[in-house]
Design a protein around this motif. Structure first.
Motif, PDB file in Angstrom:
ATOM      1  N   SER A  45      26.147 -13.904  33.424  1.00  0.00           N
ATOM      2  CA  SER A  45      25.519 -12.496  33.826  1.00  0.00           C
ATOM      3  C   SER A  45      25.763 -11.426  32.427  1.00  0.00           C
ATOM      4  O   SER A  45      25.124 -10.599  32.504  1.00  0.00           O
ATOM      5  N   ARG A  46      26.932 -11.758  31.894  1.00  0.00           N
ATOM      6  CA  ARG A  46      27.039 -10.945  30.634  1.00  0.00           C
ATOM      7  C   ARG A  46      26.209 -10.837  29.713  1.00  0.00           C
ATOM      8  O   ARG A  46      25.972  -9.901  28.612  1.00  0.00           O
ATOM      9  N   LEU A  47      25.352 -12.044  29.657  1.00  0.00           N
ATOM     10  CA  LEU A  47      24.473 -12.274  28.429  1.00  0.00           C
ATOM     11  C   LEU A  47      23.091 -12.198  28.738  1.00  0.00           C
ATOM     12  O   LEU A  47      22.129 -12.349  27.869  1.00  0.00           O
ATOM     13  N   GLY A  48      22.894 -11.572  29.868  1.00  0.00           N
ATOM     14  CA  GLY A  48      21.374 -11.435  30.389  1.00  0.00           C
ATOM     15  C   GLY A  48      20.355 -12.695  30.452  1.00  0.00           C
ATOM     16  O   GLY A  48      21.095 -14.067  30.643  1.00  0.00           O
ATOM     17  N   ASP A  49      19.003 -12.609  30.804  1.00  0.00           N
ATOM     18  CA  ASP A  49      18.470 -13.939  31.277  1.00  0.00           C
ATOM     19  C   ASP A  49      18.061 -14.697  29.868  1.00  0.00           C
ATOM     20  O   ASP A  49      17.577 -13.915  28.795  1.00  0.00           O
ATOM     21  N   GLU A  50      18.440 -15.808  29.770  1.00  0.00           N
ATOM     22  CA  GLU A  50      18.328 -16.740  28.567  1.00  0.00           C
ATOM     23  C   GLU A  50      17.338 -18.000  29.131  1.00  0.00           C
ATOM     24  O   GLU A  50      17.435 -18.214  30.354  1.00  0.00           O
ATOM     25  N   THR A  51      16.841 -18.470  28.194  1.00  0.00           N
ATOM     26  CA  THR A  51      16.427 -19.986  28.227  1.00  0.00           C
ATOM     27  C   THR A  51      17.023 -20.891  27.584  1.00  0.00           C
ATOM     28  O   THR A  51      17.236 -20.681  26.539  1.00  0.00           O
ATOM     29  N   TYR A  52      17.424 -21.811  28.127  1.00  0.00           N
ATOM     30  CA  TYR A  52      18.266 -22.909  27.540  1.00  0.00           C
ATOM     31  C   TYR A  52      17.318 -24.101  27.379  1.00  0.00           C
ATOM     32  O   TYR A  52      16.819 -24.680  28.481  1.00  0.00           O
ATOM     33  N   THR A  53      17.477 -24.791  26.168  1.00  0.00           N
ATOM     34  CA  THR A  53      16.469 -25.796  25.926  1.00  0.00           C
ATOM     35  C   THR A  53      17.311 -27.244  25.775  1.00  0.00           C
ATOM     36  O   THR A  53      16.688 -28.247  25.858  1.00  0.00           O
ATOM     37  N   CYS A  54      18.709 -27.035  25.904  1.00  0.00           N
ATOM     38  CA  CYS A  54      19.595 -28.284  25.934  1.00  0.00           C
ATOM     39  C   CYS A  54      20.816 -27.911  26.212  1.00  0.00           C
ATOM     40  O   CYS A  54      21.112 -26.855  26.230  1.00  0.00           O
ATOM     41  N   PRO A  55      21.561 -28.836  26.592  1.00  0.00           N
ATOM     42  CA  PRO A  55      23.155 -28.734  26.872  1.00  0.00           C
ATOM     43  C   PRO A  55      23.952 -27.692  26.106  1.00  0.00           C
ATOM     44  O   PRO A  55      24.762 -26.914  26.531  1.00  0.00           O
ATOM     45  N   GLN A  56      23.733 -27.973  24.896  1.00  0.00           N
ATOM     46  CA  GLN A  56      24.628 -27.130  23.738  1.00  0.00           C
ATOM     47  C   GLN A  56      24.164 -25.623  23.782  1.00  0.00           C
ATOM     48  O   GLN A  56      25.045 -24.753  23.517  1.00  0.00           O
TER      49      GLN A  56
END
Length: 94
Positions: A45-56
């Protein structure tokens, strides 16, 4: 920082995914820190909305988003120079 079985969950998750979707599924998972623990939801929640493309991407967000409880002694460094006016350690030559 210990992910316990969460590391395997992150690896098996289907990507790409948003942080909102990830938190919906795994937000209550607890990560053990140096001085306590924290949920995945609290960290992301500290980082805002993101899109993750891979586990890393998820791992990077978790590692960078943890609070100060994840470190040892706060503000401590044995590499900082002695402040002006203080008597610091004497240099030793070997």
């Amino acid at each position: 920082m210990r992910l316990n079985e969460l590391g395997d969950v992150i690896a098996r998750h289907e990507y790409p995914t948003s942080s909102t979707d990830f938190v919906t599924q795994y937000g209550e998972e607890v990560i053990e820190l140096q001085n306590g623990d924290e949920t995945v939801a609290a960290i992301l929640s500290r980082l805002g909305d993101e899109t993750y493309t891979c586990p890393q991407d998820v791992l990077d967000s978790l590692y960078t988003g943890v609070g100060h409880e994840a470190i040892g002694r706060r503000y401590y460094s044995d590499r900082d120079p002695t402040s002006f006016g203080e008597n610091g350690p004497q240099q030793v030559s070997f």
